[in-house]
Design a protein around this motif. Structure first.
Motif, short mmCIF file in Angstrom:
data_model
loop_
_atom_site.label_atom_id
_atom_site.label_comp_id
_atom_site.label_asym_id
_atom_site.label_seq_id
_atom_site.Cartn_x
_atom_site.Cartn_y
_atom_site.Cartn_z
N PRO A 1 -6.64 -0.04 7.60
CA PRO A 1 -5.56 0.18 6.65
C PRO A 1 -5.61 -0.82 5.50
O PRO A 1 -6.13 -1.92 5.65
CB PRO A 1 -4.29 -0.04 7.48
N VAL A 2 -5.05 -0.43 4.39
CA VAL A 2 -4.99 -1.29 3.22
C VAL A 2 -3.95 -2.38 3.45
O VAL A 2 -2.81 -2.10 3.81
CB VAL A 2 -4.66 -0.47 1.95
N GLU B 1 -7.90 -3.99 5.97
CA GLU B 1 -7.85 -4.87 7.14
C GLU B 1 -9.25 -5.27 7.60
O GLU B 1 -9.46 -6.37 8.11
CB GLU B 1 -7.10 -4.15 8.26
N GLY B 2 -10.23 -4.39 7.42
CA GLY B 2 -11.62 -4.68 7.78
C GLY B 2 -12.36 -5.46 6.70
O GLY B 2 -13.58 -5.53 6.74
N ARG B 3 -11.63 -6.01 5.72
CA ARG B 3 -12.19 -6.80 4.61
C ARG B 3 -13.09 -5.99 3.70
O ARG B 3 -13.96 -6.52 3.02
CB ARG B 3 -12.92 -8.05 5.11
N ALA C 1 0.82 -1.21 0.00
CA ALA C 1 0.00 0.00 0.00
C ALA C 1 0.85 1.26 0.00
O ALA C 1 0.54 2.22 -0.68
CB ALA C 1 -0.94 0.00 1.20
N ALA C 2 1.93 1.29 0.76
CA ALA C 2 2.74 2.50 0.85
C ALA C 2 3.43 2.82 -0.46
O ALA C 2 3.77 3.97 -0.73
CB ALA C 2 3.78 2.34 1.95
N ALA C 3 3.64 1.85 -1.33
CA ALA C 3 4.36 2.07 -2.59
C ALA C 3 3.53 2.84 -3.60
O ALA C 3 4.07 3.42 -4.52
CB ALA C 3 4.79 0.73 -3.19
N SER C 4 2.22 2.85 -3.48
CA SER C 4 1.40 3.47 -4.50
C SER C 4 1.32 4.98 -4.36
O SER C 4 1.03 5.67 -5.32
CB SER C 4 -0.01 2.89 -4.46
N GLY C 5 1.55 5.52 -3.17
CA GLY C 5 1.47 6.95 -2.97
C GLY C 5 0.06 7.47 -2.84
O GLY C 5 -0.15 8.66 -2.71
N THR C 6 -0.95 6.62 -2.86
CA THR C 6 -2.32 7.08 -2.72
C THR C 6 -2.65 7.27 -1.24
O THR C 6 -2.12 6.57 -0.40
CB THR C 6 -3.32 6.08 -3.33
#
Length: 158
Positions: free
Chosen positions: A19-20, A91-93, A6-11
């Motif tokens: 969290p994604v 994380e919450g599906r 998730a952190a790599a996309s910059g969104t």
């Protein structure tokens, strides 16, 4: 098609409480084949993930968002259109379906969701998607987002 951290996309993180965990990105061609490719990509990714929501609804929502991007996503000032699909599992599906295009404008968003300006976003809403849009800080254009929850638990009375 490989998962991207998730952190790599910059969104921006769309849901702070969830969290994604994983996301998939695909650049789609600005042609009529984009919808079919998006549908295949969505079904494949959600099956691999074992997402317990409606894969059929998610696939239809993805198709609607991609079709809208094809029709409305190229501003008059640009000759080239970019379309990117992002599928992200939180994380919450919850499932985030995001389609980005080259046009930063989105006139009458509220009217579109209500079905007064076209039917695409109204169908997304009808299929259970919570719809929003934003201007990403890392790219030109806009992103339209649909958020879908997992399937409700079917409790059994033992």
């Amino acid at each position: 098609m490989k998962p991207v951290p998730a952190a790599a996309s910059g969104t921006p993180e769309p849901v702070r409480e969830s969290p994604v965990l994983q996301e998939w990105l695909i650049d789609l061609p600005p042609t009529g084949s984009a919808g079919g490719l998006a549908r295949i990509h969505t079904r494949t990714c959600l099956t691999v993930l074992g997402w317990d929501g409606s894969i059929g609804a998610a696939t239809e929502i993805t198709d609607r968002l991609v079709r809208n991007a094809l029709v409305h996503g190229c501003p008059r000032t640009r000759q080239v259109m970019d379309i990117r699909l992002r599928l992200a599992l939180t994380e919450g599906r919850q499932l985030l379906i995001e389609v980005s295009d080259s046009n930063p404008a989105f006139p009458d968003f509220g009217e579109a969701v209500l079905g007064r300006k076209g039917r695409g976003l109204w169908e997304v809403h009808r299929l259970g998607g919570s719809i929003s849009w934003f201007l990403p800080h890392h790219a030109n254009g806009k992103t339209v987002r649909a958020l879908l929850g997992p399937a409700p638990c079917s409790g059994s009375s033992d």
